[in-house]
Design a protein around this motif. Structure first.
Motif, PDB file in Angstrom:
ATOM      1  N   ASP A  70       0.717  -0.818  -0.450  1.00  0.00           N
ATOM      2  CA  ASP A  70       0.096  -0.084  -0.061  1.00  0.00           C
ATOM      3  C   ASP A  70       0.717   1.548  -0.002  1.00  0.00           C
ATOM      4  OD1 ASP A  70      -2.364  -1.576   0.024  1.00  0.00           O
ATOM      5  OD2 ASP A  70      -2.914  -1.168   1.999  1.00  0.00           O
ATOM      6  N   ASP A 104      -3.690  -3.668   3.190  1.00  0.00           N
ATOM      7  CA  ASP A 104      -4.931  -3.321   3.755  1.00  0.00           C
ATOM      8  C   ASP A 104      -5.009  -2.465   4.863  1.00  0.00           C
ATOM      9  OD1 ASP A 104      -7.863  -2.773   3.745  1.00  0.00           O
ATOM     10  OD2 ASP A 104      -7.989  -4.518   4.847  1.00  0.00           O
ATOM     11  N   LEU A 105      -4.211  -1.123   4.491  1.00  0.00           N
ATOM     12  CA  LEU A 105      -3.736  -0.176   5.340  1.00  0.00           C
ATOM     13  C   LEU A 105      -5.159   0.524   5.522  1.00  0.00           C
ATOM     14  CD1 LEU A 105       0.520   1.262   5.272  1.00  0.00           C
ATOM     15  CD2 LEU A 105      -0.982  -1.017   6.725  1.00  0.00           C
ATOM     16  N   MET A 106      -5.512   1.441   6.668  1.00  0.00           N
ATOM     17  CA  MET A 106      -5.718   2.569   6.855  1.00  0.00           C
ATOM     18  C   MET A 106      -6.193   3.945   5.955  1.00  0.00           C
ATOM     19  SD  MET A 106      -9.227   3.683   8.265  1.00  0.00           S
ATOM     20  CE  MET A 106      -9.216   2.200  10.045  1.00  0.00           C
ATOM     21  N   LEU A 107      -4.877   4.441   5.868  1.00  0.00           N
ATOM     22  CA  LEU A 107      -4.867   4.949   4.790  1.00  0.00           C
ATOM     23  C   LEU A 107      -4.667   5.361   3.989  1.00  0.00           C
ATOM     24  CD1 LEU A 107      -1.226   6.725   6.162  1.00  0.00           C
ATOM     25  CD2 LEU A 107      -3.614   8.151   6.345  1.00  0.00           C
ATOM     26  N   ARG A 127      -7.783   3.457   2.850  1.00  0.00           N
ATOM     27  CA  ARG A 127      -9.386   3.778   2.466  1.00  0.00           C
ATOM     28  C   ARG A 127      -9.685   5.070   3.064  1.00  0.00           C
ATOM     29  NH1 ARG A 127     -10.710  -0.149   7.365  1.00  0.00           N
ATOM     30  NH2 ARG A 127      -8.681  -1.923   7.276  1.00  0.00           N
ATOM     31  N   LEU A 128      -8.760   6.542   3.288  1.00  0.00           N
ATOM     32  CA  LEU A 128      -9.164   7.607   2.961  1.00  0.00           C
ATOM     33  C   LEU A 128      -8.438   8.582   1.442  1.00  0.00           C
ATOM     34  CD1 LEU A 128      -7.287   8.165   6.209  1.00  0.00           C
ATOM     35  CD2 LEU A 128     -10.023   7.533   5.632  1.00  0.00           C
ATOM     36  N   ARG A 146      -9.693   5.010  -3.606  1.00  0.00           N
ATOM     37  CA  ARG A 146      -9.819   4.757  -2.155  1.00  0.00           C
ATOM     38  C   ARG A 146      -8.757   3.299  -2.931  1.00  0.00           C
ATOM     39  NH1 ARG A 146     -14.982   6.312  -1.349  1.00  0.00           N
ATOM     40  NH2 ARG A 146     -15.098   6.894   1.155  1.00  0.00           N
ATOM     41  N   HIS A 160      -5.649  -8.031   1.362  1.00  0.00           N
ATOM     42  CA  HIS A 160      -5.632  -8.320   2.945  1.00  0.00           C
ATOM     43  C   HIS A 160      -4.338  -9.907   3.352  1.00  0.00           C
ATOM     44  CE1 HIS A 160      -6.925  -7.645   6.661  1.00  0.00           C
ATOM     45  NE2 HIS A 160      -7.131  -9.479   6.785  1.00  0.00           N
ATOM     46  N   ARG A 188     -11.635  -2.023  -4.300  1.00  0.00           N
ATOM     47  CA  ARG A 188     -11.716  -1.136  -3.474  1.00  0.00           C
ATOM     48  C   ARG A 188     -11.544   0.123  -5.338  1.00  0.00           C
ATOM     49  NH1 ARG A 188      -8.972  -0.453   1.212  1.00  0.00           N
ATOM     50  NH2 ARG A 188     -10.173  -1.462   2.375  1.00  0.00           N
TER      51      ARG A 188
END
Length: 337
Positions: free
Chosen positions: A254, A282-285, A287-288, A292, A297, A334
């Motif tokens: 990512d 699958d880092l949170m960043l 999704r931001l 996306r 994962h 995504r």
């Protein structure tokens, strides 16, 4: 000449704790060493812990090692490569789980030392167990560690080593998931980012091999894309993107995907219209971002399970080495692909 009297504070002992708590020294030892063979009531445990805190008493690690016949130190050599949030989270969980089993986890850096040479440096610390990331340790290094008193040597990497327990990290599966996903999305000219940072080839080459395996026998082509983790390197790659003719990219993870996406957008290359892009971890960043980020994962081994493996090996050092395949992989689709 004036003389000055310096008062050296007395170091509190287990006898002091016993007097303050109103118990025997043996009870103090049982409580502070988490001995499970002797039943101690909860009020007594609280009294001992409160007395130890009040006096500032800390058990002596060397003395505990002498009583047990071995240290309680688990050595984790610091990885020689950059580690991301996913691996850092795994290490935190592992350290917590080992702490619950009364082990002391020590991270140790051996700058400039690798493989069996590094093992000799680790052995000087006389750990009861060593968890080795990567693929550098050989059978000779395992032997050095065991002769120094290590009851468990556990490797985390692509292959097993004679004499050591092994958690096999299947990075081919990560690349296979990414390649199959991009092909299913109708992409046929697929780039694969290969980081230029030293040490990452142990992970990037299997991921590239996984993409090639997923696309073998199809009409898709695969192009290696060397990329350093810098804005300048990403900008140079993005500047020649249109002439490459690529319509998709698996960006290793990512972090490299986010770096490359920004550079592509700065060049006017649209994601996903012109190029589908997928990372891994699958880092949170991810999704931001907009769009996306699609990702693979990765299921790392449970820190609790690994801690229990270490504990089993310490209790039974003559047991056969265990080999476990870990690192499950699945695509999170995504907008970017």
């Amino acid at each position: 000449m004036r003389s000055v009297m310096v008062q050296i504070p007395n170091t509190p002992t287990s006898a002091d704790v016993a007097r303050l708590a109103g118990v025997s020294r043996a009870t103090v030892s049982y409580v502070l060493n988490n001995t499970s063979a002797v039943r101690i009531s909860e009020p007594t445990r609280r009294r001992v812990h409160e007395a130890a805190r009040e006096l500032g008493y800390v058990p002596h690690a060397a003395a505990r090692s002498l009583r047990a016949g071995h240290s309680r130190m688990v050595l984790m050599p610091a990885p020689a490569i950059p580690v991301g949030p996913l691996y850092s989270g795994f290490l935190n969980e592992l350290q917590w789980a080992l702490g619950r089993l009364d082990y002391t986890v020590v991270q140790y850096g051996t700058v400039g030392l690798q493989g069996d040479e590094a093992a000799r440096a680790w052995a000087e610390l006389r750990p009861v167990a060593v968890l080795v990331p990567g693929a550098d340790l050989g059978p000779q290094g395992v032997g050095v560690l065991k002769r120094s008193g290590a009851r468990a040597v556990v490797t985390l990497g692509p292959g097993s080593v004679d004499g050591a327990h092994a958690l096999l990290m299947d990075h081919d599966a990560v690349g296979h998931c990414a390649g199959a996903h991009l092909y299913a999305r109708g992409r046929r000219r697929i780039g694969v980012v290969v980081p230029e940072e030293s040490g990452l080839e142990a992970y990037s080459r299997p991921r590239l091999a996984g993409v090639l395996q997923a696309l073998r026998g199809t009409d898709a082509t695969v192009t290696e894309l060397p990329l350093a983790y810098t804005e300048e390197s990403a900008a140079r790659l993005a500047a020649r993107w249109r002439e490459s003719g690529l319509d998709a990219v698996f960006a290793y993870n990512d972090e490299y995907a986010m770096l490359l996406m920004r550079a592509l957008q700065d060049e006017g290359v649209r994601v996903p219209e012109d190029v589908a892009l997928i990372g891994a971890d699958d880092l949170m960043l991810g999704r931001l971002l907009r769009p996306r980020l699609s990702t693979v994962h990765i299921d790392l081994p449970s820190g609790r399970d690994l801690a229990e493996l270490v504990d089993r090996a310490v209790r039974d050092p003559s047991g056969e080495p265990e080999v476990h395949k870990v690192l499950g992989a699945s695509v999170v689709r995504r907008e970017s692909s």
